[in-house]
Scaffold this motif. Structure first.
Motif, PDB file in Angstrom:
ATOM      1  N   ALA A 284     -10.043  -2.085 -14.681  1.00  0.00           N
ATOM      2  CA  ALA A 284      -9.032  -1.834 -13.581  1.00  0.00           C
ATOM      3  C   ALA A 284      -9.438  -0.547 -13.014  1.00  0.00           C
ATOM      4  O   ALA A 284      -9.539   0.454 -13.466  1.00  0.00           O
ATOM      5  CB  ALA A 284      -7.576  -1.825 -14.380  1.00  0.00           C
ATOM      6  N   VAL A 285      -8.922  -0.734 -11.599  1.00  0.00           N
ATOM      7  CA  VAL A 285      -9.223   0.178 -10.598  1.00  0.00           C
ATOM      8  C   VAL A 285      -7.966   0.528  -9.895  1.00  0.00           C
ATOM      9  O   VAL A 285      -7.392  -0.619  -9.287  1.00  0.00           O
ATOM     10  CB  VAL A 285     -10.546   0.183  -9.746  1.00  0.00           C
ATOM     11  N   ALA A 286      -7.729   1.757  -9.616  1.00  0.00           N
ATOM     12  CA  ALA A 286      -6.418   2.062  -8.474  1.00  0.00           C
ATOM     13  C   ALA A 286      -6.864   2.982  -7.614  1.00  0.00           C
ATOM     14  O   ALA A 286      -7.798   3.784  -7.745  1.00  0.00           O
ATOM     15  CB  ALA A 286      -5.000   2.385  -9.224  1.00  0.00           C
ATOM     16  N   ILE A 287      -6.414   2.692  -6.379  1.00  0.00           N
ATOM     17  CA  ILE A 287      -6.717   3.660  -4.946  1.00  0.00           C
ATOM     18  C   ILE A 287      -5.951   4.591  -5.039  1.00  0.00           C
ATOM     19  O   ILE A 287      -4.505   4.651  -4.804  1.00  0.00           O
ATOM     20  CB  ILE A 287      -6.953   2.843  -4.052  1.00  0.00           C
ATOM     21  N   ALA A 288      -6.217   5.927  -5.004  1.00  0.00           N
ATOM     22  CA  ALA A 288      -5.451   7.027  -4.683  1.00  0.00           C
ATOM     23  C   ALA A 288      -5.650   7.603  -3.364  1.00  0.00           C
ATOM     24  O   ALA A 288      -6.805   7.982  -2.906  1.00  0.00           O
ATOM     25  CB  ALA A 288      -6.084   8.455  -5.758  1.00  0.00           C
ATOM     26  N   PRO A 289      -4.691   7.221  -2.560  1.00  0.00           N
ATOM     27  CA  PRO A 289      -4.714   7.667  -0.966  1.00  0.00           C
ATOM     28  C   PRO A 289      -4.876   9.087  -0.849  1.00  0.00           C
ATOM     29  O   PRO A 289      -5.426   9.238   0.283  1.00  0.00           O
ATOM     30  CB  PRO A 289      -3.492   6.969  -0.501  1.00  0.00           C
TER      31      PRO A 289
ATOM     32  N   LEU B 282      -7.254  -4.614  -9.253  1.00  0.00           N
ATOM     33  CA  LEU B 282      -7.253  -3.558  -8.297  1.00  0.00           C
ATOM     34  C   LEU B 282      -5.964  -3.319  -7.906  1.00  0.00           C
ATOM     35  O   LEU B 282      -5.338  -4.324  -7.288  1.00  0.00           O
ATOM     36  CB  LEU B 282      -7.867  -4.212  -7.051  1.00  0.00           C
ATOM     37  N   PHE B 283      -5.431  -2.110  -7.935  1.00  0.00           N
ATOM     38  CA  PHE B 283      -4.000  -1.736  -7.688  1.00  0.00           C
ATOM     39  C   PHE B 283      -4.194  -1.022  -6.436  1.00  0.00           C
ATOM     40  O   PHE B 283      -4.735  -0.142  -6.408  1.00  0.00           O
ATOM     41  CB  PHE B 283      -3.543  -0.775  -8.715  1.00  0.00           C
ATOM     42  N   VAL B 284      -3.427  -1.477  -5.385  1.00  0.00           N
ATOM     43  CA  VAL B 284      -3.466  -0.873  -3.891  1.00  0.00           C
ATOM     44  C   VAL B 284      -1.940  -0.677  -3.599  1.00  0.00           C
ATOM     45  O   VAL B 284      -0.841  -1.607  -3.472  1.00  0.00           O
ATOM     46  CB  VAL B 284      -4.257  -1.796  -3.069  1.00  0.00           C
ATOM     47  N   GLY B 285      -1.757   0.628  -3.178  1.00  0.00           N
ATOM     48  CA  GLY B 285      -0.348   0.964  -2.545  1.00  0.00           C
ATOM     49  C   GLY B 285      -0.014   0.236  -1.143  1.00  0.00           C
ATOM     50  O   GLY B 285      -1.185  -0.063  -0.414  1.00  0.00           O
ATOM     51  N   ALA B 286       0.985  -0.090  -0.849  1.00  0.00           N
ATOM     52  CA  ALA B 286       1.474  -0.927   0.343  1.00  0.00           C
ATOM     53  C   ALA B 286       2.196   0.006   1.174  1.00  0.00           C
ATOM     54  O   ALA B 286       3.437   0.375   0.868  1.00  0.00           O
ATOM     55  CB  ALA B 286       2.151  -2.111  -0.168  1.00  0.00           C
ATOM     56  N   GLY B 287       1.669   0.321   2.298  1.00  0.00           N
ATOM     57  CA  GLY B 287       2.623   0.939   3.356  1.00  0.00           C
ATOM     58  C   GLY B 287       2.282   0.324   4.472  1.00  0.00           C
ATOM     59  O   GLY B 287       2.976  -1.027   4.570  1.00  0.00           O
TER      60      GLY B 287
ATOM     61  N   LEU C 287      -4.467  -2.498   1.739  1.00  0.00           N
ATOM     62  CA  LEU C 287      -4.259  -3.558   0.906  1.00  0.00           C
ATOM     63  C   LEU C 287      -4.915  -5.042   1.329  1.00  0.00           C
ATOM     64  O   LEU C 287      -5.732  -5.663   0.612  1.00  0.00           O
ATOM     65  CB  LEU C 287      -2.583  -3.962   0.595  1.00  0.00           C
ATOM     66  N   MET C 288      -4.760  -5.237   2.646  1.00  0.00           N
ATOM     67  CA  MET C 288      -5.254  -6.636   3.087  1.00  0.00           C
ATOM     68  C   MET C 288      -6.912  -6.255   3.304  1.00  0.00           C
ATOM     69  O   MET C 288      -7.294  -7.302   2.968  1.00  0.00           O
ATOM     70  CB  MET C 288      -4.530  -6.663   4.581  1.00  0.00           C
TER      71      MET C 288
ATOM     72  N   ALA D 155      -0.482  -5.121  -5.658  1.00  0.00           N
ATOM     73  CA  ALA D 155       0.087  -4.315  -4.589  1.00  0.00           C
ATOM     74  C   ALA D 155       1.185  -3.565  -5.275  1.00  0.00           C
ATOM     75  O   ALA D 155       2.242  -4.206  -6.251  1.00  0.00           O
ATOM     76  CB  ALA D 155       0.753  -5.252  -3.492  1.00  0.00           C
ATOM     77  N   VAL D 156       1.158  -2.079  -4.902  1.00  0.00           N
ATOM     78  CA  VAL D 156       2.449  -1.231  -5.596  1.00  0.00           C
ATOM     79  C   VAL D 156       3.162  -0.985  -4.432  1.00  0.00           C
ATOM     80  O   VAL D 156       2.633  -0.281  -3.400  1.00  0.00           O
ATOM     81  CB  VAL D 156       1.421  -0.151  -6.215  1.00  0.00           C
ATOM     82  N   ASP D 157       4.549  -0.837  -4.632  1.00  0.00           N
ATOM     83  CA  ASP D 157       5.248  -0.603  -3.485  1.00  0.00           C
ATOM     84  C   ASP D 157       6.516   0.385  -4.162  1.00  0.00           C
ATOM     85  O   ASP D 157       6.730   0.417  -5.161  1.00  0.00           O
ATOM     86  CB  ASP D 157       6.041  -1.890  -2.993  1.00  0.00           C
ATOM     87  N   SER D 158       7.166   0.889  -3.228  1.00  0.00           N
ATOM     88  CA  SER D 158       8.369   1.810  -3.547  1.00  0.00           C
ATOM     89  C   SER D 158       9.500   0.974  -3.613  1.00  0.00           C
ATOM     90  O   SER D 158       9.787   0.313  -2.628  1.00  0.00           O
ATOM     91  CB  SER D 158       8.456   3.058  -2.442  1.00  0.00           C
TER      92      SER D 158
END
Length: 345
Positions: free
Chosen positions: A286-291, A173-178, A183-184, A201-204
């Motif tokens: 695999a799943v990624a979350i599109a916010p 699972l891929f989740v962006g981190a703001g 994520l949590m 976690a995916v970060d900038s």
């Protein structure tokens, strides 16, 4: 047929895009932007407001206050308009014009901070303004998405279970981190699930969330200039950081196939496909979350002059053709079979 009387009562939970034909990897993108707020932030906004209501913190004279780079501000504006609350969003110059206009159309007040703090960036300046405002006006109630447990609890209760229902054999699972609320919430849920799920976690690049070097960032959404209080890194298996130029490329690549997503989604997709390329996770689900969706980024991410002025002309060069020998498609939701649940200590 859904029939609603409040805008926050509708949220499409079960839509996924198979990205294999676009990026050459078996990756399902969970689309979270199909609601009246246009982003996943509707869940956190609803949970935080309803929690404050249950606690008795909202009175007729209360002014809701929150710091947001855009999406949460729109969600809170929509909820405030529906429930009859006043709302002030504190943002900065990176907030898209369309987002600011949306909040104002919903009746909210928008304050844009002009300066950055030396060690906290725009976010530090936004938070300093809110603290000063709340100290001077007792009507103000700061929801504080950065520390409010309702932020991650919304995704523990809704986002993660929806993914688990759709993909009983989920591996990655891929989740962006703001703020790290999404994520949590997802990571905590899957720690207790019926099988191991790796949380990436995916970060900038330029974000300090995972100890990176602070840097200039122009695309709002993911990344933080201060470490998020909600983050517990023990729940995260790996982190991938994405350059903003790669975010732009991912967004434009999706748009060329008819999918106009927001900058946060472009970052998540770029990070996920890069991670999958480096790790060769063939046959994994695999799943990624599109916010979010992309309409609010038309004057930035999808505006050629804006992109080329900031990232150079080469950022929009044509994509190379996909390799014919792409990774095999992972199990679809229909092919997955549920397994007995147990608590993973």
């Amino acid at each position: 047929m859904p029939v609603i009387s409040a805008p926050y009562a509708f949220n499409e939970e079960e839509l996924y895009v198979d990205l294999r034909s676009i990026f050459g990897h078996s990756l399902f993108l969970k689309c979270e932007g199909f609601n009246f707020a246009g982003s996943i932030k509707l869940k956190a906004a609803t949970e935080m407001v309803e929690s404050a209501e249950r606690a008795g913190d909202l009175r007729p004279e209360t002014i809701l206050v929150e710091s947001s780079s855009g999406n949460l501000g729109v969600a809170l504006s929509m909820i405030a308009a529906s429930k009859g609350y006043r709302f002030l969003c504190v943002t900065d110059s990176r907030c898209n014009l369309a987002t600011r206009l949306m909040m104002e159309a919903l009746g909210s007040q928008v304050h844009v901070v002009a300066d950055q703090e030396s060690n906290g960036g725009f976010l530090g300046a936004r938070l300093a303004y809110i603290r000063s405002l709340c100290a001077s006006d007792e009507r103000c109630l700061w929801l504080s998405q950065y520390t409010n447990p309702s932020n991650w609890q919304a995704h523990y209760r809704r986002t993660a279970p929806a993914i688990a229902r759709a993909f009983p054999r989920l591996d990655l699972l891929f989740v962006g981190a703001g703020t790290t609320g999404t994520l949590m919430g997802c990571a905590r849920y899957f720690r207790e699930w019926n099988r191991p799920v790796r949380i990436i976690a995916v970060d900038s690049v330029g974000s300090v969330t995972f100890g990176g070097t602070p840097g200039h960032r122009m695309i709002p959404g993911l990344g933080m200039s201060v470490q998020p209080p909600l983050l517990d890194e023990s729940y995260v298996d790996d982190v991938v950081q994405v350059e903003e130029a790669d975010t732009i490329r991912a967004c434009h690549r999706l748009a060329k196939r008819g999918f106009v997503f927001g900058g946060s989604t472009g970052t998540v997709v770029s990070g996920a496909t890069d991670w999958l390329t480096r790790h060769e996770e063939r046959g994994r689900t695999a799943v990624a979350i599109a916010p979010d969706l992309g309409e609010r980024y038309l004057d930035t991410v999808y505006h050629d002059n804006w992109v080329q002025d900031l990232y150079g002309e080469d950022v929009l060069a044509p994509d190379p053709p996909l390799d014919a020998d792409v990774a095999p498609l992972g199990p679809t939701p229909a092919e997955s079979q549920p397994r007995r649940r147990h608590h993973d200590a």
